[in-house]
Design an enzyme around this catalytic site. Structure first.
Site, mmCIF file in Angstrom:
data_model
loop_
_atom_site.group_PDB
_atom_site.id
_atom_site.type_symbol
_atom_site.label_atom_id
_atom_site.label_comp_id
_atom_site.label_asym_id
_atom_site.label_seq_id
_atom_site.Cartn_x
_atom_site.Cartn_y
_atom_site.Cartn_z
ATOM 1 N N ARG A 36 44.430 43.861 44.751
ATOM 2 C CA ARG A 36 44.533 44.023 46.201
ATOM 3 C C ARG A 36 45.921 44.543 46.554
ATOM 4 O O ARG A 36 46.921 44.123 45.958
ATOM 5 C CB ARG A 36 44.378 42.682 46.922
ATOM 6 N N GLU A 74 46.215 50.259 52.961
ATOM 7 C CA GLU A 74 45.272 51.311 52.601
ATOM 8 C C GLU A 74 44.272 51.548 53.740
ATOM 9 O O GLU A 74 43.980 50.615 54.480
ATOM 10 C CB GLU A 74 44.540 50.959 51.291
ATOM 11 N N HIS A 117 40.650 52.712 45.621
ATOM 12 C CA HIS A 117 39.958 51.407 45.674
ATOM 13 C C HIS A 117 38.500 51.530 45.195
ATOM 14 O O HIS A 117 37.561 51.249 45.941
ATOM 15 C CB HIS A 117 40.022 50.805 47.087
HETATM 16 C C1 DGY Z 1 36.143 43.241 45.660
HETATM 17 O O1 DGY Z 1 35.009 42.885 45.346
HETATM 18 O O2 DGY Z 1 36.973 42.430 46.069
HETATM 19 C C2 DGY Z 1 36.436 44.687 45.558
HETATM 20 O O3 DGY Z 1 37.760 44.983 45.816
HETATM 21 C C3 DGY Z 1 35.527 45.483 46.478
HETATM 22 O O4 DGY Z 1 35.270 46.665 45.848
#
Ligand code: DGY
Length: 331
Positions: free
Chosen positions: A241, A270, A288
């Protein structure tokens, strides 16, 4: 569920089979146009809904909950749920669900793609080939570094971290990890990984992969002080993240050569990127896509749908985040 189907809102485009399943059980308002809802529009769209199927682009907070008095469940199509204010949902009696498990391998594959791609400069040399810069073979041309036999440090040893570690066996790597607490000895053996302190991991790793969830506790876990503890030859991978890394500090380290490279799938703010990332050759940038394979995204959407339907039936959803909201089993 009563004869009258509950109303739900699906905030973004999903797969046809997900919608077919949801429509069997619910009255669905969908958004196949895929334009993200602005917060106030989302509140209006949710005003009379019992259920919400949402994504990391939707903020589920106290203001949204206030606009949705009937809401019983927010089913996030992601394993991460930092877009959802879970305590606010619990206070309002709203179940929160996520999609763990189904995306572990795809997300681990993407972390590896970034690792290999950054070590061997794949995105950089691809740009150079396309621009006509490649005029022929040279001994010292665009030299990368070896992944095999290097030390891999994984920060966050949950299911995805472990899947990343298991893949390292094929590259004869030494694997070290840091986690809130060591994982069970049999899991360590399966991953061939040794627990070390955070500082030891920063100092010893050739490749550092971040796999912790984002929370106030992990905000800027990697900032200037931590970057300074890494080997100048190291490569940092962030496929978890944005916000776990201080992007401005990372830019500075990549520019002044105190870090060899970075492979990034996620960013602070983002989809806006720190503008300097775009100018640097020693960073590989992905949008992502950690879990973005056809099979995995379909599985995530279906799991979210199943969580949502179970909650609206008054059953315990398979992936309930706020466990205190678990309904009592029916007599
Ligand atoms: C998640 O599942 O947290 C991913 O980042 C989404 O693609």
């Amino acid at each position: 569920m009563s004869a009258k189907k509950p109303k739900i809102l699906v905030t973004r485009e999903v797969f046809d089979e997900t919608l077919d399943y949801l429509r069997q059980h619910c009255e669905v308002t969908d958004n196949q146009g895929d334009q993200p809802y602005a917060p106030e529009a989302l509140g209006r769209a949710l005003a009379d809904c019992d259920g919400l199927m949402c994504c990391l682009t939707d903020r589920v907070d106290a203001a949204l909950l206030a606009a949705a008095p009937n809401l019983k469940v927010a089913a996030n199509i992601a394993v991460g749920y930092n877009n959802v204010d879970v305590p606010a949902c619990t206070a309002r009696g709203v179940m929160v669900t996520n999609t763990p498990g189904v995306l572990d391998d795809s997300t681990a594959d993407l972390a590896w793609a970034l690792m290999l791609g950054t070590a061997r400069r794949i995105t950089e040399v691809e740009r150079r080939v396309r621009s006509g810069e490649w005029t022929g073979w040279r001994l010292k041309q665009w030299l990368g570094i070896d992944v095999h036999h290097a030390t891999l440090g994984i920060v966050g040893m949950g299911r995805i971290g472990q899947a990343i570690a298991r893949r390292a066996a094929g590259f004869d790597m030494k694997v070290i990890y840091h986690n809130r607490k060591p994982i069970a000895p049999e899991l360590e053996r399966r991953c061939n990984a040794a627990y070390v302190s955070f500082d030891e991991l920063l100092a010893q790793s050739d490749f550092i992969v971040l796999q912790v969830p984002y929370s106030p506790a992990t905000h800027h876990l990697i900032a200037a002080a931590q970057l300074a503890k890494m080997k100048p030859s190291a490569i940092l991978i962030n496929s978890t993240r944005g916000g776990v890394v201080d992007d401005a500090a990372l830019v500075a380290a990549l520019k002044n050569g105190t870090l060899r490279g970075a492979g990034l799938d996620v960013y602070e703010n983002e989809p806006k990127l720190h503008p300097e990332f775009l100018k640097l050759d020693n960073v590989a940038l992905a949008p992502h896509i950690g879990s973005s394979t056809e099979a995995t995204r379909q599985a995530m959407a279906m799991l979210a749908a199943q969580n949502l339907v179970a909650a609206l039936r008054g059953e315990a959803p398979p992936n309930l985040v706020n466990r205190e909201m678990r309904p009592e089993p029916r007599p």
